[in-house]
Design a protein around this motif. Structure first.
Motif, short mmCIF file in Angstrom:
data_model
loop_
_atom_site.label_atom_id
_atom_site.label_comp_id
_atom_site.label_asym_id
_atom_site.label_seq_id
_atom_site.Cartn_x
_atom_site.Cartn_y
_atom_site.Cartn_z
N ARG A 1 -12.92 -11.81 37.01
CA ARG A 1 -13.15 -11.01 37.85
C ARG A 1 -11.92 -10.72 38.59
O ARG A 1 -11.60 -9.59 38.91
CB ARG A 1 -13.97 -11.83 38.94
N GLY A 2 -10.99 -11.64 38.90
CA GLY A 2 -9.74 -11.11 39.76
C GLY A 2 -8.82 -10.63 38.79
O GLY A 2 -7.89 -9.62 39.40
N GLY A 3 -8.93 -10.63 37.55
CA GLY A 3 -8.10 -9.92 36.60
C GLY A 3 -8.27 -8.47 36.58
O GLY A 3 -7.53 -7.65 36.72
N ALA A 4 -9.66 -8.18 36.66
CA ALA A 4 -10.07 -6.66 36.43
C ALA A 4 -9.80 -6.22 38.00
O ALA A 4 -9.34 -5.07 37.84
CB ALA A 4 -11.57 -6.66 36.24
N CYS B 1 -5.48 -14.44 35.48
CA CYS B 1 -5.13 -13.46 34.43
C CYS B 1 -4.49 -12.35 34.58
O CYS B 1 -4.59 -11.40 35.47
CB CYS B 1 -6.63 -12.67 33.90
N PRO B 2 -2.90 -12.53 34.34
CA PRO B 2 -1.99 -11.65 34.61
C PRO B 2 -1.88 -10.45 33.77
O PRO B 2 -2.40 -10.42 32.77
CB PRO B 2 -0.72 -12.49 34.31
N THR C 1 -2.71 -4.12 29.59
CA THR C 1 -3.64 -4.98 29.41
C THR C 1 -3.68 -6.33 30.32
O THR C 1 -2.64 -6.36 30.94
CB THR C 1 -3.84 -5.50 27.88
N VAL C 2 -4.44 -6.97 30.27
CA VAL C 2 -4.72 -8.32 30.92
C VAL C 2 -4.77 -9.36 30.11
O VAL C 2 -5.38 -9.53 29.04
CB VAL C 2 -5.97 -8.26 32.06
N ARG D 1 -15.86 -9.22 34.51
CA ARG D 1 -14.97 -7.86 34.61
C ARG D 1 -15.60 -6.70 35.38
O ARG D 1 -15.03 -6.06 35.97
CB ARG D 1 -14.69 -7.56 33.26
N LEU D 2 -16.88 -6.49 35.19
CA LEU D 2 -17.58 -5.38 35.87
C LEU D 2 -17.48 -5.58 37.49
O LEU D 2 -17.09 -4.74 38.04
CB LEU D 2 -18.88 -5.23 35.29
N GLN D 3 -17.69 -6.88 37.81
CA GLN D 3 -17.64 -7.04 39.09
C GLN D 3 -16.24 -6.96 39.75
O GLN D 3 -15.89 -6.62 40.92
CB GLN D 3 -18.17 -8.34 39.47
N GLY D 4 -15.24 -7.48 38.93
CA GLY D 4 -13.81 -7.10 39.53
C GLY D 4 -13.59 -5.70 39.67
O GLY D 4 -12.93 -5.14 40.41
N TYR D 5 -14.01 -4.89 38.69
CA TYR D 5 -13.66 -3.66 38.70
C TYR D 5 -14.29 -3.05 39.97
O TYR D 5 -13.82 -2.22 40.89
CB TYR D 5 -14.40 -2.62 37.46
#
Length: 350
Positions: A169-172, A337-338, A299-300, A202-206
């Motif tokens: 989530r943080g990565g996105a 996730c860098p 990318t991540v 990933r959707l929530q991070g976006y």
């Protein structure tokens, strides 16, 4: 007469404590915070039920083998497993430990014996690491409560075994932040409908990133299969269909690198250049896709190496009695996730 197949969970239920507490009490684990009253209650419940602990497992208290077992749940054949194993192996070597690896699958029924876990216990493993495919809650087998254990990629449903997971989530969210700082305001997300934790995270991070930037988190979200074909279809739909260049997305963030590969093809067919006309970002930093695309894909990266190393450090700490397992097991550790910046992102054209 004791009833057959009395397990550690039966003792825990009878004593009104956690499975981990039962394991600590019956194995005389040092440096725990269990009261004498609770210890007495656990021992009484075990005696009443006729619980018979594994003889070899009890021997672990006094016979250190210097071996840590790593069980990989079907990830031995995935592109990323090597980094987890490398991180665990190098950390084990630094600590003078031997890492033994078995490919396995976590059984969803805790009453069914997991032979691979038992194999490590029978061989006097000092601790066990279990790496799973999907980042979700799991029911851990009783055998994992006999020795110090940690999970990679999943959390224990009962909150008793420490675990480590990627902060997807943080990565996105950081991807959206990067694109906003580059000047993008119309940022699309090529999502997937596969119901796994990575999809949700990933959707929530976006959405987090879009809301933080004051942007609509729903306008440019399209779902497709999480392969190159899905990335192609999603990007065609986002950038074509008669969209005015002044209103179509200037950046496409893809659920994974395979979808990003399809997004490159769609952009090319529409006569758009990456990143001059559209920026594209992936997720996973999958080798060899990310570096082989032209231009190379931003990318991540998932912290596979770091998760493997964390797992060995943590299980070693538990073996040595320097950490309280209950405190570590309550919440999974999330590792960053860098973003790996390459050449697929540029400011939008004015």
């Amino acid at each position: 007469m004791p009833r057959e197949q009395v397990g550690i969970r039966d003792v825990a239920a009878a004593a009104g404590v956690s499975v981990t507490t039962v394991s600590h009490v019956l194995n005389d684990t040092p440096h725990t915070r269990t009261s004498e009253h609770t210890k007495a209650r656990v021992r009484a419940a075990a005696a009443e039920l006729g619980y018979q602990p594994n003889r070899l497992a009890r021997g672990l208290r006094t016979r250190a083998s210097g071996m840590v077992g790593l069980l990989t749940e079907e990830i031995a054949t995935t592109p990323h497993a090597g980094r987890i194993i490398l991180g665990a192996q190098e950390e084990a070597s630094r600590r003078g430990l031997t890492l033994a690896i078995i490919n396995s699958r976590l059984n969803t029924d805790p009453e069914v014996e997991t032979p691979e876990v038992q194999a490590f216990i029978d061989r006097q493993a000092d601790g066990i690491i279990y790496a799973t495919v999907y980042h979700d809650e799991v029911v851990t087998p009783d055998e994992l409560h006999v020795v110090p254990a940690v999970l990679i990629g999943a959390r224990d449903r009962e909150g008793e075994i420490p675990s480590v997971m990627p902060d997807e989530r943080g990565g996105a969210a950081s991807v959206v932040d990067l694109l906003v700082r580059k000047g993008h305001r119309r940022i699309a997300f090529a999502a997937t409908s596969v119901d796994v934790p990575a999809t949700r995270g990933r959707l929530q991070g976006y959405r987090d990133g879009m809301l933080a930037a004051g942007l609509d988190p729903d306008e440019f979200v399209v779902e497709a299969v999480s392969e190159a074909s899905g990335g192609y279809e999603a990007t065609i739909g986002l950038l074509d269909h008669g969209r005015d260049p002044a209103t179509r997305p200037t950046a496409v963030f893809c659920y994974n690198d395979r979808m990003a590969m399809g997004a490159y093809r769609a952009a090319a067919e529409l006569g758009l250049q990456v990143p001059a006309d559209v920026s594209i970002v992936g997720f996973d930093d999958q080798d060899p896709i990310a570096e082989s695309l032209f231009p190379a894909l931003t990318t991540v990266a998932l912290p596979h190496y770091e998760m493997g190393a964390w797992a060995v450090r943590t299980v070693a700490s538990l073996i040595e009695g320097r950490d309280e397992v209950g405190l570590l097991g309550a919440h999974p550790v999330l590792l960053d996730c860098p973003i790996v910046e390459r050449a697929s992102v540029a400011p939008p054209r004015a």
